[in-house]
Design an enzyme around this catalytic site. Structure first.
Site, short mmCIF file in Angstrom:
data_model
loop_
_atom_site.label_atom_id
_atom_site.label_comp_id
_atom_site.label_asym_id
_atom_site.label_seq_id
_atom_site.Cartn_x
_atom_site.Cartn_y
_atom_site.Cartn_z
N GLY A 8 0.99 -1.11 0.05
CA GLY A 8 0.03 0.05 0.12
C GLY A 8 0.81 1.17 0.05
N GLY A 11 -0.66 4.84 -0.58
CA GLY A 11 -1.80 5.09 0.11
C GLY A 11 -1.07 6.28 1.13
N ASP A 13 -0.42 6.61 4.40
CA ASP A 13 0.66 6.04 5.34
C ASP A 13 1.80 5.61 4.56
N ASP A 62 -0.99 -7.59 -5.03
CA ASP A 62 -2.51 -7.65 -4.37
C ASP A 62 -2.26 -8.66 -3.31
N ALA A 85 -1.29 -2.00 3.40
CA ALA A 85 -2.34 -2.04 2.39
C ALA A 85 -3.56 -2.47 3.37
N GLN A 87 -8.40 -2.33 2.42
CA GLN A 87 -9.57 -1.54 2.04
C GLN A 87 -9.87 -0.75 3.50
N TYR A 99 -14.75 -8.90 0.61
CA TYR A 99 -13.61 -8.29 0.04
C TYR A 99 -12.56 -7.67 1.11
N SER A 129 -5.50 -1.19 14.20
CA SER A 129 -6.44 0.02 14.31
C SER A 129 -7.10 0.04 15.60
N GLU A 131 -10.11 0.89 15.58
CA GLU A 131 -11.42 0.66 15.31
C GLU A 131 -11.75 -0.62 15.84
N TYR A 156 -14.80 -4.45 8.84
CA TYR A 156 -13.40 -3.86 8.83
C TYR A 156 -12.49 -4.26 10.07
N HIS A 186 -5.50 8.87 11.96
CA HIS A 186 -4.44 9.86 11.56
C HIS A 186 -4.70 10.43 10.31
P1 NAP Z 1 -5.33 4.13 2.37
O1 NAP Z 1 -4.86 5.87 2.21
O2 NAP Z 1 -6.48 3.72 2.04
O3 NAP Z 1 -4.24 3.51 1.92
C1 NAP Z 1 -4.35 2.04 1.66
C2 NAP Z 1 -3.49 1.38 0.80
O4 NAP Z 1 -3.56 -0.12 0.49
C3 NAP Z 1 -3.69 2.01 -0.84
O5 NAP Z 1 -2.47 2.09 -1.28
C4 NAP Z 1 -4.57 0.90 -1.46
O6 NAP Z 1 -4.35 1.07 -2.98
C5 NAP Z 1 -3.88 -0.22 -0.94
N1 NAP Z 1 -4.84 -1.49 -1.07
C6 NAP Z 1 -6.27 -1.46 -1.12
N2 NAP Z 1 -6.62 -2.84 -1.27
C7 NAP Z 1 -5.60 -3.52 -1.72
C8 NAP Z 1 -5.31 -4.90 -2.05
N3 NAP Z 1 -6.27 -5.65 -2.27
N4 NAP Z 1 -4.07 -5.11 -2.41
C9 NAP Z 1 -2.88 -4.44 -2.41
N5 NAP Z 1 -3.02 -3.13 -1.92
C10 NAP Z 1 -4.26 -2.71 -1.62
O7 NAP Z 1 -5.00 3.91 4.17
P2 NAP Z 1 -4.06 4.81 5.27
O8 NAP Z 1 -4.84 5.62 5.68
O9 NAP Z 1 -2.80 4.89 4.23
O10 NAP Z 1 -3.96 3.57 6.12
C11 NAP Z 1 -2.70 2.50 6.04
C12 NAP Z 1 -3.21 1.29 6.65
O11 NAP Z 1 -3.32 1.53 8.36
C13 NAP Z 1 -4.44 0.71 6.55
O12 NAP Z 1 -4.38 -0.71 6.60
C14 NAP Z 1 -5.64 1.23 7.41
O13 NAP Z 1 -6.50 0.27 7.48
C15 NAP Z 1 -4.61 1.15 8.58
N6 NAP Z 1 -5.10 2.50 9.65
C16 NAP Z 1 -5.25 3.57 9.09
C17 NAP Z 1 -5.49 4.32 10.30
C18 NAP Z 1 -5.99 5.81 9.75
O14 NAP Z 1 -6.47 6.79 10.57
N7 NAP Z 1 -5.39 6.61 8.50
C19 NAP Z 1 -5.78 4.12 11.54
C20 NAP Z 1 -5.46 2.67 11.89
C21 NAP Z 1 -5.13 2.11 11.07
P3 NAP Z 1 -5.30 1.98 -4.01
O15 NAP Z 1 -4.61 3.10 -3.73
O16 NAP Z 1 -5.16 1.13 -5.05
O17 NAP Z 1 -6.79 1.78 -3.29
N1 GDD Z 2 -16.05 9.11 6.18
C1 GDD Z 2 -17.12 9.79 6.63
N2 GDD Z 2 -17.85 10.66 5.60
N3 GDD Z 2 -17.24 9.83 7.98
C2 GDD Z 2 -18.13 10.64 8.41
C3 GDD Z 2 -19.13 11.53 7.62
C4 GDD Z 2 -18.96 11.25 6.21
O1 GDD Z 2 -19.50 11.90 5.49
N4 GDD Z 2 -20.03 12.17 8.39
C5 GDD Z 2 -19.69 11.76 9.70
N5 GDD Z 2 -18.81 10.87 9.58
C6 GDD Z 2 -18.25 10.17 10.86
C7 GDD Z 2 -18.28 8.73 10.90
O2 GDD Z 2 -19.37 8.03 10.93
C8 GDD Z 2 -17.25 8.39 11.81
O3 GDD Z 2 -17.98 8.50 13.31
C9 GDD Z 2 -16.32 9.48 11.93
O4 GDD Z 2 -16.70 10.49 11.09
C10 GDD Z 2 -14.82 9.25 11.11
O5 GDD Z 2 -15.08 8.77 9.97
P1 GDD Z 2 -13.74 8.58 9.06
O6 GDD Z 2 -13.13 9.51 8.63
O7 GDD Z 2 -14.42 7.73 7.91
O8 GDD Z 2 -12.72 7.40 9.85
P2 GDD Z 2 -13.03 6.19 10.72
O9 GDD Z 2 -13.00 6.44 12.36
O10 GDD Z 2 -14.53 5.33 10.46
O11 GDD Z 2 -11.89 5.11 10.20
C11 GDD Z 2 -10.45 5.68 10.03
O12 GDD Z 2 -9.99 5.60 11.22
C12 GDD Z 2 -9.63 4.17 11.62
C13 GDD Z 2 -8.98 4.22 13.19
O13 GDD Z 2 -9.76 4.29 14.20
C14 GDD Z 2 -9.94 4.93 9.03
O14 GDD Z 2 -8.81 5.56 8.58
C15 GDD Z 2 -9.88 3.27 9.51
O15 GDD Z 2 -8.99 2.74 8.08
C16 GDD Z 2 -8.91 3.25 10.68
O16 GDD Z 2 -8.50 2.18 11.10
#
Ligand code: NAP
Ligand code: GDD
Length: 329
Positions: A8, A11, A13, A62, A85, A87, A99, A129, A131, A156, A186
Site C-alpha cells: 500500500g 496510500g 501512510d 495484491d 495495505a 480496504q 472483500y 487499528s 477501530e 473492517y 491519523h
Molecule cells: P489508504 O490511504 O486507504 O491506503 C491503503 C493502501 O492499500 C492503498 O495504497 C490501496 O491501494 C492499498 N490497497 C487496498 N486494497 C489493496 C489490495 N487488495 N491489495 C494491495 N493493496 C491494496 O489507508 P491509510 O490511511 O494510509 O492507512 C494505512 C493502513 O493503516 C491501512 O491498513 C488502514 O486500515 C490502517 N489504519 C489507518 C488509520 C488511519 O487513521 N489512517 C488508523 C489505523 C489503521 P489503492 O490506492 O489502489 O486503493
Molecule cells: N467518512 C465519513 N464521511 N465519515 C463521516 C461522515 C462522512 O460524510 N460524516 C460523519 N462521519 C463520521 C463517521 O461516522 C465516523 O464516526 C467519523 O466521522 C470518522 O469517520 P472516518 O473519517 O471515515 O474514519 P473512521 O474513524 O471510520 O476510520 C478511520 O480511522 C480508523 C482508526 O480508528 C480509517 O482511517 C480506518 O482505516 C482506521 O482504522
C-alpha cells in the site's frame, strides 16, 4: 543499505513511510496493486527526485496473491516489512465485507506465512487499528491501552482484529519479529478524500473559493483521537528498531467530536458558523458506529520515546491550508 518493503505504498501512510525510510537511507520496495487509472500521486515526488528515485522500486502486488508475496520476499529478503495495505474505509466495509475481510485478514496471514517460510529474519509491522475497540467500555480517563478489551462493530474492524491476533500468534509461535501498531485516526493533506477530516477541509476550501455551497455529512457526535500521519509513521519505524517485538497504542491522547473538527476548520477558514453550509444526510450514517475513541500512548512514549507533534487544531489548520493553497492567487 537496509531494504524495507511496504504494501500500500501509494496510500496515505505508505507514502509518508516511504519518504521517512528513504530519508534514513533505506532502499524501499513499494508494493502497489494494479488499477486501471494511474494513482501514484502520493509517491510521484519520489520518482521526480533523482536521489530518492535511486532508493525506490515499485512492484505490483495484491493482498490476495500468496504466491507473489513469496516471490517478492524471496527475491529481496527485506530487513523490514510494513503491511500497510487495506480496504481502509469503515463504511465501505459494510458494503463489501468479504472483500474487505479477505484482503485484511487472509492477506495478512499470507504475508506472515511467506515471511516464516522464505524470509524469517525480516521484521514485520502490522497496521492494526483503534477501530478494533469498537464499542468496548474498557477504558479509563486516559483512554484505551494495548490490553483493553476489543469489541469490533464493523467488518473492517473484525478483519483487523483477526490480523492483529495472527501477528501475535506468529510472533509467539515462530519467534518472528512481528509488531502491531494500534493506530488511532491519523490524517494529513494526503488523506483520502472520503474520510471525514479531508472531506471537511476540502469542502471548506472550495466554499471559501466560491466553488461549493453545501457539505453533506453523517454523524457529527462521534469522537475521535486525531493525529498527523507523518508523526505516526515514525512510530511504525521505531517499533521495528526495538530488540523485542510488541504491540503499541499510537495516539495523541486527546479526543474531539466531528462537530469540533468542523468548528475549528470553518472558524480558521473565516467562514463562520458551519451550520450555514452543513446538511445532515442519513445515508452517511453507518449500520454500527464507534462512538468514542481516545488512545493512551504511554507505552509508546516510555519504550519508543515517541510523541506526537500535532494536535487536532494544528492538524486541521495544516489540512485546510493545503486544500486552499491552489485557490490562492
Ligand atoms: P489508504 O490511504 O486507504 O491506503 C491503503 C493502501 O492499500 C492503498 O495504497 C490501496 O491501494 C492499498 N490497497 C487496498 N486494497 C489493496 C489490495 N487488495 N491489495 C494491495 N493493496 C491494496 O489507508 P491509510 O490511511 O494510509 O492507512 C494505512 C493502513 O493503516 C491501512 O491498513 C488502514 O486500515 C490502517 N489504519 C489507518 C488509520 C488511519 O487513521 N489512517 C488508523 C489505523 C489503521 P489503492 O490506492 O489502489 O486503493
Ligand atoms: N467518512 C465519513 N464521511 N465519515 C463521516 C461522515 C462522512 O460524510 N460524516 C460523519 N462521519 C463520521 C463517521 O461516522 C465516523 O464516526 C467519523 O466521522 C470518522 O469517520 P472516518 O473519517 O471515515 O474514519 P473512521 O474513524 O471510520 O476510520 C478511520 O480511522 C480508523 C482508526 O480508528 C480509517 O482511517 C480506518 O482505516 C482506521 O482504522
Amino acid at each position: 543499505m537496509k531494504t524495507a518493503m511496504i504494501t500500500g505504498v501509494n496510500g496515505q501512510d505508505g507514502s509518508y513511510l516511504a519518504d521517512l525510510l528513504i530519508s534514513k537511507g533505506y532502499y524501499v520496495v513499494g508494493l502497489k496493486r494494479r488499477t486501471s487509472s494511474i494513482n501514484t500521486g502520493r509517491v510521484d515526488h519520489i520518482y521526480d527526485n533523482p536521489i530518492s528515485n535511486s532508493q525506490f522500486k515499485m512492484h505490483y502486488y495484491d493482498l490476495s496473491d500468496g504466491a507473489a508475496i513469496v516471490h517478492l520476499l524471496d527475491k529481496y529478503q527485506p530487513n523490514e516489512f510494513y503491511n500497510i495495505a487495506a480496504q481502509s474505509h469503515v463504511a465501505v466495509s459494510f458494503d463489501v465485507p468479504e472483500y474487505t475481510s479477505d484482503g485484511i485478514a487472509q492477506g495478512t496471514l499470507k504475508i506472515l506465512e511467506a515471511i516464516r517460510t522464505v524470509s524469517p529474519a525480516t521484521r514485520y509491522y502490522q497496521a492494526s487499528s483503534s477501530e478494533m475497540y469498537g464499542d468496548s467500555d474498557d477504558y479509563d480517563q486516559h483512554g484505551y491501552t494495548e490490553t483493553s478489551r476489543m469489541m469490533p462493530v464493523s467488518p473492517y474492524a473484525v478483519a483487523k482484529l483477526h490480523a492483529h491476533h495472527m501477528t501475535r500468534v506468529y510472533r509467539n509461535a515462530y519467534e518472528l519479529h512481528a509488531s502491531s501498531g494500534i493506530l488511532f485516526n491519523h490524517e494529513s493533506p494526503r488523506r483520502g478524500e472520503t474520510f471525514v477530516t479531508r472531506k471537511i477541509t476540502m469542502a471548506a476550501a472550495k466554499i471559501k473559493a466560491g466553488l461549493q455551497n453545501k457539505l453533506l455529512l453523517g454523524n457529527l457526535d462521534s469522537k475521535r483521537d486525531w493525529g498527523f500521519a507523518g508523526d505516526y509513521v515514525e512510530a511504525m519505524w521505531l517499533m521495528l528498531q526495538q530488540n523485542t517485538p510488541d504491540d503499541y497504542v499510537i495516539a495523541t491522547n486527546r479526543t474531539h467530536t466531528v462537530r469540533e473538527f468542523l468548528e475549528v476548520v470553518f472558524d480558521y477558514a473565516g467562514l463562520g458558523d458551519y451550520n450555514k453550509y452543513v446538511e445532515i444526510d442519513s445515508r452517511l450514517f453507518r449500520p454500527n458506529e464507534v462512538p468514542y475513541l481516545l488512545g493512551n500512548p504511554a507505552k509508546a512514549k516510555q519504550v519508543l520515546s515517541w510523541q506526537p507533534k500535532y494536535d487536532m487544531p494544528a492538524l486541521a489548520r495544516m489540512m485546510f491550508d493545503s486544500d486552499y493553497a491552489p485557490f490562492v492567487k
